[in-house]
Design an enzyme around this catalytic site. Structure first.
Site, PDB file in Angstrom:
ATOM      1  N   ASP A  26       0.808  -1.157  -0.085  1.00  0.00           N
ATOM      2  CA  ASP A  26       0.035  -0.089   0.021  1.00  0.00           C
ATOM      3  C   ASP A  26       0.955   1.181   0.134  1.00  0.00           C
ATOM      4  O   ASP A  26       2.127   1.080   0.239  1.00  0.00           O
ATOM      5  CB  ASP A  26      -0.966  -0.023   1.332  1.00  0.00           C
ATOM      6  CG  ASP A  26      -1.955   1.109   1.078  1.00  0.00           C
ATOM      7  OD1 ASP A  26      -2.626   1.366   0.180  1.00  0.00           O
ATOM      8  OD2 ASP A  26      -2.247   1.766   2.201  1.00  0.00           O
ATOM      9  N   ASP A  28      -0.120   5.219   0.542  1.00  0.00           N
ATOM     10  CA  ASP A  28      -0.772   6.054   1.891  1.00  0.00           C
ATOM     11  C   ASP A  28      -0.557   5.485   3.194  1.00  0.00           C
ATOM     12  O   ASP A  28      -1.491   4.428   3.458  1.00  0.00           O
ATOM     13  CB  ASP A  28      -2.138   6.513   1.426  1.00  0.00           C
ATOM     14  CG  ASP A  28      -2.196   7.486   0.310  1.00  0.00           C
ATOM     15  OD1 ASP A  28      -1.370   8.406   0.104  1.00  0.00           O
ATOM     16  OD2 ASP A  28      -3.080   7.123  -0.514  1.00  0.00           O
TER      17      ASP A  28
END
Length: 343
Positions: A26, A28
């Site tokens: 991922d 963010d």
């Protein structure tokens, strides 16, 4: 789903970058926040990649194109090709293309990432409900997305046009804190129309399928900061996961996690890719041990004895909480134990 309920984080004798062929990372809250690299991310990813681990970046944020994301990562000191970036815009575009005719018009409520992904699938992005769209797609449009775009979606949906969403993350981490995400915008349209979209992003299968198709991963490790997207997505895909504590998940949420939100491994940040993971031993009767800590589930709260590395204490607490919680989330108070760990 027939799988056993996870009651403890796993240990690993080998560094995770050696034990898995691909990291599905991922962005963010894991690699960066508010555009700035998170501490230890750049050097950790460089070391993992130089050791042979394939690094792929999997984001529910549909605003930016893979080219733009790759350029940003490269500017941060993480050399990245656009082909190593997988977005929820790509996943939802594939989902739409499987259900509407080739060349169909799609009303876009969001940013350039959606438009590029739709064109990649041979679909035509349009801006108005009066453009005779075959579908409506909604993705994160950033803080400047005009309110009128939501109205445009509502007009089309009210006419019976099928509605798709890239993802439903309610929040997104930034440099100044937690901000509303695409899920909050989806709720605006849902409330106004009473409709429900088809959703492609994490934790749902279309995103996992898109990721595997594009990376060819054989033994992937999902790396994320969110229990309800990254970790649940790994659970749904039946692959292992590493939770890093650099984003939205805190200790209380982790201890209370139901089975689908329990990661395989837990670490402070991306340095956890480079190391083995300590084993948690023991049982409910004698307590769960990791490093110098022993954790038990009391009548009303989780208890923690010993000393040592805070992460070892957290891992022991997870075992006590998840065992006590069984197939449900643990309701015992772990606040005092977490405070002792500084978490």
């Amino acid at each position: 789903m027939g799988r056993s309920v996870r009651t403890s984080p796993d240990g690993s004798d080998r560094g995770l970058s050696e034990a898995y062929d691909t990291a599905l990372l991922d962005l963010d809250g894991v690699v960066y926040a508010g555009g700035n690299a998170i501490a230890h991310a750049v050097e950790s990813l460089a070391t993992a990649g130089s050791g042979g681990m394939h690094l792929a970046y999997v984001t529910n944020n549909a605003l930016r194109t893979p080219d733009a994301v790759a350029a940003h990562l490269s500017e941060l000191g993480i050399p990245t090709d656009a082909g190593d970036v997988i977005t929820s815009a790509q996943a939802v575009a594939r989902l739409i293309a499987e259900q509407v005719p080739s060349g169909a018009r799609v009303l876009v409520i969001g940013g350039e990432g959606l438009r590029v992904a739709l064109r990649e699938r041979g679909l035509e992005p349009v801006e108005s409900a009066d453009d005779d769209p075959a579908a409506v797609v909604q993705g994160f449009g950033g803080p400047e997305l005009p309110w009128g775009r939501f109205a445009e979606a509502c007009y089309a949906i009210a006419r019976g046009v099928p509605w798709y969403a890239s993802n439903t993350d309610l929040t997104i981490p930034g440099a100044r804190g937690i901000a509303p995400g695409n899920g909050a915008a989806v709720e605006v349209v849902r409330i106004a129309t009473g409709a429900d979209p088809q959703v492609a992003g994490k934790p749902l299968p279309p995103m996992h399928r898109e990721t595997i198709l594009r990376t060819g991963a054989k033994r992937p490790l999902v790396v994320g900061d969110r229990l309800d997207t990254d970790i649940e997505g790994a659970f749904n895909g039946d692959v292992d996961s590493l939770l890093v504590l650099t984003g939205v998940t805190d200790g209380r949420q982790l201890l209370a996690a139901p089975p689908r939100h329990r990661p395989t491994y837990v670490d402070a940040d991306l340095r956890g890719l480079l190391t083995g993971q300590p084993e948690v031993t023991g049982d409910a009767d004698g307590g769960f041990r990791c490093g110098g800590w022993t954790a038990t589930a009391g009548d009303e709260r989780l208890e923690l004895d010993g000393d040592g590395e805070a992460l070892d204490g957290l891992r022991a607490l997870c075992a006590a909480a998840w065992t006590a919680g069984g197939e449900n989330g643990c309701t015992l108070d772990g606040g005092k134990a977490l405070a002792r760990l500084g978490l």
